[in-house]
Design an enzyme around this catalytic site. Structure first.
Site, mmCIF file in Angstrom:
data_model
loop_
_atom_site.group_PDB
_atom_site.id
_atom_site.type_symbol
_atom_site.label_atom_id
_atom_site.label_comp_id
_atom_site.label_asym_id
_atom_site.label_seq_id
_atom_site.Cartn_x
_atom_site.Cartn_y
_atom_site.Cartn_z
ATOM 1 N N ASN A 269 7.892 3.215 0.175
ATOM 2 C CA ASN A 269 9.394 3.053 0.149
ATOM 3 C C ASN A 269 9.753 2.618 -1.326
ATOM 4 O OD1 ASN A 269 8.980 0.320 0.288
ATOM 5 N ND2 ASN A 269 10.054 -0.013 1.874
ATOM 6 N N GLU B 246 8.375 -15.125 -6.637
ATOM 7 C CA GLU B 246 7.840 -13.851 -6.793
ATOM 8 C C GLU B 246 8.022 -13.710 -8.395
ATOM 9 O OE1 GLU B 246 9.738 -11.042 -4.289
ATOM 10 O OE2 GLU B 246 8.647 -11.685 -2.463
ATOM 11 N N HIS C 285 10.525 -2.668 -4.222
ATOM 12 C CA HIS C 285 10.434 -3.928 -3.398
ATOM 13 C C HIS C 285 11.617 -4.790 -4.209
ATOM 14 C CE1 HIS C 285 9.568 -7.869 -1.778
ATOM 15 N NE2 HIS C 285 9.678 -8.329 -2.906
ATOM 16 N N TYR D 24 2.011 -10.289 -1.059
ATOM 17 C CA TYR D 24 2.588 -9.745 0.223
ATOM 18 C C TYR D 24 1.765 -10.763 1.662
ATOM 19 C CZ TYR D 24 4.831 -5.796 -1.016
ATOM 20 O OH TYR D 24 5.955 -5.011 -1.489
ATOM 21 N N LYS E 181 7.553 0.940 -6.899
ATOM 22 C CA LYS E 181 5.957 1.004 -6.182
ATOM 23 C C LYS E 181 5.088 2.286 -6.490
ATOM 24 C CE LYS E 181 7.403 -1.590 -1.958
ATOM 25 N NZ LYS E 181 7.269 -1.656 -0.643
HETATM 26 P P1 CMP Z 1 8.947 -4.463 1.095
HETATM 27 O O1 CMP Z 1 10.235 -4.632 0.557
HETATM 28 O O2 CMP Z 1 7.733 -4.217 -0.173
HETATM 29 O O3 CMP Z 1 8.224 -5.577 1.959
HETATM 30 C C1 CMP Z 1 7.136 -5.523 2.756
HETATM 31 C C2 CMP Z 1 6.821 -4.170 2.806
HETATM 32 O O4 CMP Z 1 5.941 -3.925 4.138
HETATM 33 C C3 CMP Z 1 8.128 -3.177 3.016
HETATM 34 O O5 CMP Z 1 8.817 -3.118 1.851
HETATM 35 C C4 CMP Z 1 7.250 -1.958 3.434
HETATM 36 O O6 CMP Z 1 6.959 -1.123 2.335
HETATM 37 C C5 CMP Z 1 6.356 -2.349 3.983
HETATM 38 N N1 CMP Z 1 6.246 -2.084 5.684
HETATM 39 C C6 CMP Z 1 7.147 -2.773 6.485
HETATM 40 N N2 CMP Z 1 7.179 -2.009 7.831
HETATM 41 C C7 CMP Z 1 6.194 -1.349 7.755
HETATM 42 C C8 CMP Z 1 5.588 -0.619 8.329
HETATM 43 N N3 CMP Z 1 5.910 -0.375 10.113
HETATM 44 N N4 CMP Z 1 4.511 0.288 7.986
HETATM 45 C C9 CMP Z 1 3.937 0.186 6.831
HETATM 46 N N5 CMP Z 1 4.519 -0.496 5.881
HETATM 47 C C10 CMP Z 1 5.567 -1.263 6.330
#
Ligand code: CMP
Length: 140
Positions: free
Chosen positions: A114, A128, A117, A51, A11
């Site tokens: 984070n 995906e 993904h 998403y 990311k």
């Molecule tokens: P990802 O595995 O990419 O799948 C969905 C994403 O939504 C997740 O990782 C996080 O980056 C994001 N996400 C999930 N919960 C939250 C939250 N409470 N606030 C902001 N982003 C979130």
């Protein structure tokens, strides 16, 4: 265990900090093979379509803006049980909950930013992967 393929995204928070190589090393050290990879810049609309399953969640707008805020590296990881293995290497979604040594424990900045993904099941992995790659681009 069957050989699987899974979609991984490094990311914008991680590409901004030049962490692609360190994250790829964790995948490869775990036995995952990078069989396709490209660095791209998503538009908010392209991130939103990827998403779409989260479109009713309160963080959806923020997530789409973030994913379009800088380059991402999209990649296909292959290996035995690759979907679960990649999720083990990534660690929990919230870095505060991620096990030591995982990508998110070592590198993630927050639950939203984070670092990585990964697909969560065989059907989502197939969809995906097809969102970003043609079959000709997967070289095992
Ligand atoms: P990802 O595995 O990419 O799948 C969905 C994403 O939504 C997740 O990782 C996080 O980056 C994001 N996400 C999930 N919960 C939250 C939250 N409470 N606030 C902001 N982003 C979130």
């Amino acid at each position: 265990m069957a050989i699987e393929r899974t979609l991984s995204i490094i990311k914008p928070d991680a590409t901004r900090r030049n962490l692609t190589g360190k994250i790829n090393a964790k995948f490869e050290d775990a036995g995952l093979r990078i069989v396709a990879q490209k660095r791209i810049q998503l538009t908010p609309a392209q991130a939103g379509k990827f998403y779409e399953v989260h479109k009713d969640r309160p963080f959806y707008g923020e997530l789409c803006e973030f994913m379009a805020s800088g380059p991402v590296v999209v990649q296909v990881l292959q290996g035995e049980g690759a979907i679960a293995k990649n999720r083990d290497v990534m660690g929990a979604t919230n870095p505060a909950d991620a096990a030591a040594g995982t990508v998110r424990a070592d590198f993630a900045e927050s639950v939203g930013e984070n670092s990585v993904h990964g697909s969560d099941a065989p059907d989502t992995a197939a969809a995906e992967i097809a969102y970003f790659f043609s079959g000709l681009e997967l070289v095992g």
